[in-house]
Design a protein around this motif. Sequence first.
Motif, short mmCIF file in Angstrom:
data_model
loop_
_atom_site.label_atom_id
_atom_site.label_comp_id
_atom_site.label_asym_id
_atom_site.label_seq_id
_atom_site.Cartn_x
_atom_site.Cartn_y
_atom_site.Cartn_z
N PHE A 24 66.46 52.21 -68.22
CA PHE A 24 66.79 52.79 -69.67
C PHE A 24 67.93 53.59 -69.50
CE2 PHE A 24 62.14 52.46 -69.53
CZ PHE A 24 62.01 51.86 -70.57
N THR A 25 68.72 53.41 -70.71
CA THR A 25 70.02 54.49 -70.72
C THR A 25 69.57 55.33 -71.73
OG1 THR A 25 71.39 52.62 -70.42
CG2 THR A 25 72.41 54.23 -71.23
N PHE A 26 70.26 56.74 -71.48
CA PHE A 26 69.92 57.88 -72.32
C PHE A 26 71.20 58.61 -72.43
CE2 PHE A 26 65.94 57.49 -69.86
CZ PHE A 26 64.87 58.06 -70.85
N HIS A 27 71.67 58.66 -73.76
CA HIS A 27 72.85 59.40 -74.03
C HIS A 27 72.62 60.90 -74.55
CE1 HIS A 27 73.83 55.24 -74.68
NE2 HIS A 27 72.72 54.96 -75.27
N LEU A 34 73.02 58.80 -68.80
CA LEU A 34 72.24 58.57 -67.64
C LEU A 34 71.42 57.06 -67.72
CD1 LEU A 34 70.22 61.89 -68.10
CD2 LEU A 34 72.17 61.54 -66.84
N THR A 35 71.60 56.54 -66.70
CA THR A 35 70.84 55.23 -66.29
C THR A 35 69.82 55.49 -65.26
OG1 THR A 35 73.14 54.02 -66.88
CG2 THR A 35 71.25 52.94 -65.87
N VAL A 36 68.68 55.29 -65.89
CA VAL A 36 67.40 55.62 -65.34
C VAL A 36 66.62 54.18 -64.93
CG1 VAL A 36 65.51 57.06 -64.97
CG2 VAL A 36 67.42 58.10 -66.49
N ILE A 46 65.60 56.28 -60.06
CA ILE A 46 66.98 56.31 -59.82
C ILE A 46 67.83 56.72 -60.59
CG2 ILE A 46 68.79 55.32 -58.80
CD1 ILE A 46 66.58 53.59 -57.16
N VAL A 47 68.35 57.83 -60.79
CA VAL A 47 69.14 58.48 -62.12
C VAL A 47 70.59 58.28 -61.53
CG1 VAL A 47 69.53 60.33 -63.49
CG2 VAL A 47 67.24 60.16 -62.73
N GLU A 48 71.22 57.43 -62.47
CA GLU A 48 72.77 57.26 -62.07
C GLU A 48 73.51 57.87 -63.20
OE1 GLU A 48 73.64 53.25 -60.50
OE2 GLU A 48 71.73 52.86 -61.34
N THR A 49 74.36 58.79 -62.86
CA THR A 49 75.49 59.23 -63.77
C THR A 49 76.60 59.73 -63.24
OG1 THR A 49 75.70 60.93 -65.51
CG2 THR A 49 74.41 61.68 -63.53
N GLN A 50 77.90 59.52 -63.90
CA GLN A 50 79.11 60.12 -63.18
C GLN A 50 79.21 59.28 -61.91
OE1 GLN A 50 78.97 63.93 -64.21
NE2 GLN A 50 79.86 63.84 -66.16
N ASN A 51 78.98 58.20 -61.75
CA ASN A 51 79.40 57.41 -60.32
C ASN A 51 78.40 58.17 -59.16
OD1 ASN A 51 81.22 55.67 -61.46
ND2 ASN A 51 82.51 57.20 -61.46
#
Length: 95
Positions: A24-27, A34-36, A46-51
């Motif tokens: 899911f993507t959270f704005h 945040l791509t979770v 797995i939380v991906e944000t700002q590389n």
Amino acid sequence: MGKALLMAARLLLATTSTAGAETFTFHCVLQVDLTVTYDNKTQTAIVETQNTAFKLPIAQSGSGARYSDGTTTFWEHQGEAMFETPGASFTGCKR
């Protein structure tokens, strides 16, 4: 018909699913996303944000889904999320 197709495309981009995992993507505010990816098999997110990616184990929660390694925490409830890591905190992130 065009609006329905556009809505379906947006939903597909915001949510993807593979065997045992959902993404899911959270704005959040300040143009931060945040791509979770929730992995039910390993009970991690797995939380991906700002590389940067953070693999967080499931943690106890009164409500919603909470993942934390003791330093970094991601919590989501009813489509709204909060993410905290040393030096950064994002609240009110919406799916």
